[in-house]
Design an enzyme around this catalytic site. Structure first.
Site, PDB file in Angstrom:
ATOM      1  N   ASP A   1      32.365  37.053  39.174  1.00 18.65           N
ATOM      2  CA  ASP A   1      33.503  36.803  38.284  1.00 18.65           C
ATOM      3  C   ASP A   1      34.837  37.121  38.945  1.00 18.65           C
ATOM      4  OD1 ASP A   1      32.616  39.495  38.191  1.00 18.65           O
ATOM      5  OD2 ASP A   1      33.632  39.847  36.286  1.00 18.65           O
TER       6      ASP A   1
ATOM      7  N   ASP B   1      39.154  38.193  46.320  1.00 20.01           N
ATOM      8  CA  ASP B   1      38.361  38.991  45.381  1.00 20.01           C
ATOM      9  C   ASP B   1      37.735  38.044  44.363  1.00 20.01           C
ATOM     10  OD1 ASP B   1      37.263  40.874  43.690  1.00 20.01           O
ATOM     11  OD2 ASP B   1      39.155  41.815  43.151  1.00 20.01           O
TER      12      ASP B   1
ATOM     13  N   HIS C   1      30.272  40.259  43.597  1.00 16.99           N
ATOM     14  CA  HIS C   1      30.214  39.804  42.208  1.00 16.99           C
ATOM     15  C   HIS C   1      30.601  38.338  42.098  1.00 16.99           C
ATOM     16  CE1 HIS C   1      34.669  40.373  41.559  1.00 16.99           C
ATOM     17  NE2 HIS C   1      34.491  41.343  42.442  1.00 16.99           N
TER      18      HIS C   1
ATOM     19  N   GLU D   1      31.635  42.156  36.772  1.00 12.99           N
ATOM     20  CA  GLU D   1      32.187  43.277  37.541  1.00 12.99           C
ATOM     21  C   GLU D   1      33.610  43.580  37.093  1.00 12.99           C
ATOM     22  OE1 GLU D   1      34.506  45.276  40.643  1.00 12.99           O
ATOM     23  OE2 GLU D   1      34.793  43.226  39.927  1.00 12.99           O
ATOM     24  N   GLU D   2      34.365  42.541  36.778  1.00 18.14           N
ATOM     25  CA  GLU D   2      35.779  42.718  36.430  1.00 18.14           C
ATOM     26  C   GLU D   2      35.984  43.367  35.058  1.00 18.14           C
ATOM     27  OE1 GLU D   2      38.144  42.396  38.465  1.00 18.14           O
ATOM     28  OE2 GLU D   2      37.538  40.950  39.981  1.00 18.14           O
TER      29      GLU D   2
END
Length: 161
Positions: free
Chosen positions: A72, A103, A70, A137-138
């Site tokens: 974000d 991440d 991802h 995604e977050e």
């Protein structure tokens, strides 16, 4: 250190230096797409929700594979509590420090460059190889849900740590 590894590290640092909160991934998406184009991916596009999709053409002798991660990251929180600037992407003790280093900017850089290395051999991989970087995604995965409506290769590698 190999020059390929250094290029990947440099890219990871550029990603970390580019804030990309959920819903604000436009700048980093353009950065990822430009890197894929520079590496020679066959097709690179951004879909209508902002996901970046890159493809290395295969020989049609094996199923397609998708590497996915991802774009974000979560908020920095209290920047004063960070041992190094959150968007500095500084290297200390052989580690890159910054918001999203693990991440998800490190895995994203590794996927983009790892698949890019396939092009160096001059021979296509057995099957198409996709690298996808999804938005939001977050905050619930809207980008991944949208991507799944039109790209569903039988093999997937998820870069989430």
């Amino acid at each position: 250190m190999s020059s390929d590894l250094q290029l990947c590290i440099d890219f990871a640092q550029r990603l970390i230096r580019t804030p990309s909160l959920s819903g604000e991934e436009g700048t980093i998406a353009r950065l990822v797409a430009a890197e894929m184009i520079g590496l020679g991916y066959a097709d690179v596009e951004q879909d209508e929700v902002g996901n970046v999709i890159g493809r290395v053409s295969g020989a049609g002798q094996a199923p397609a594979t998708m590497f996915n991660t991802h774009l974000d990251h979560v908020d920095v929180g209290e920047a004063i509590r960070w041992p190094h600037p959150p968007f500095g992407a500084e290297i200390h003790d052989d580690k890159i420090w910054g918001r999203g280093a693990v991440d998800i900017m490190g895995p994203l850089a590794a996927q983009v460059y790892g698949v890019g290395r396939l092009l160096e051999s001059g021979a296509p991989p057995a099957g198409d190889v996709w690298v996808t970087a999804v938005v939001q995604e977050e905050v619930g995965g809207a980008g991944a849900r949208h991507l799944n409506t039109y790209l569903t290769p039988p093999l997937a590698v998820i870069g989430e740590p």
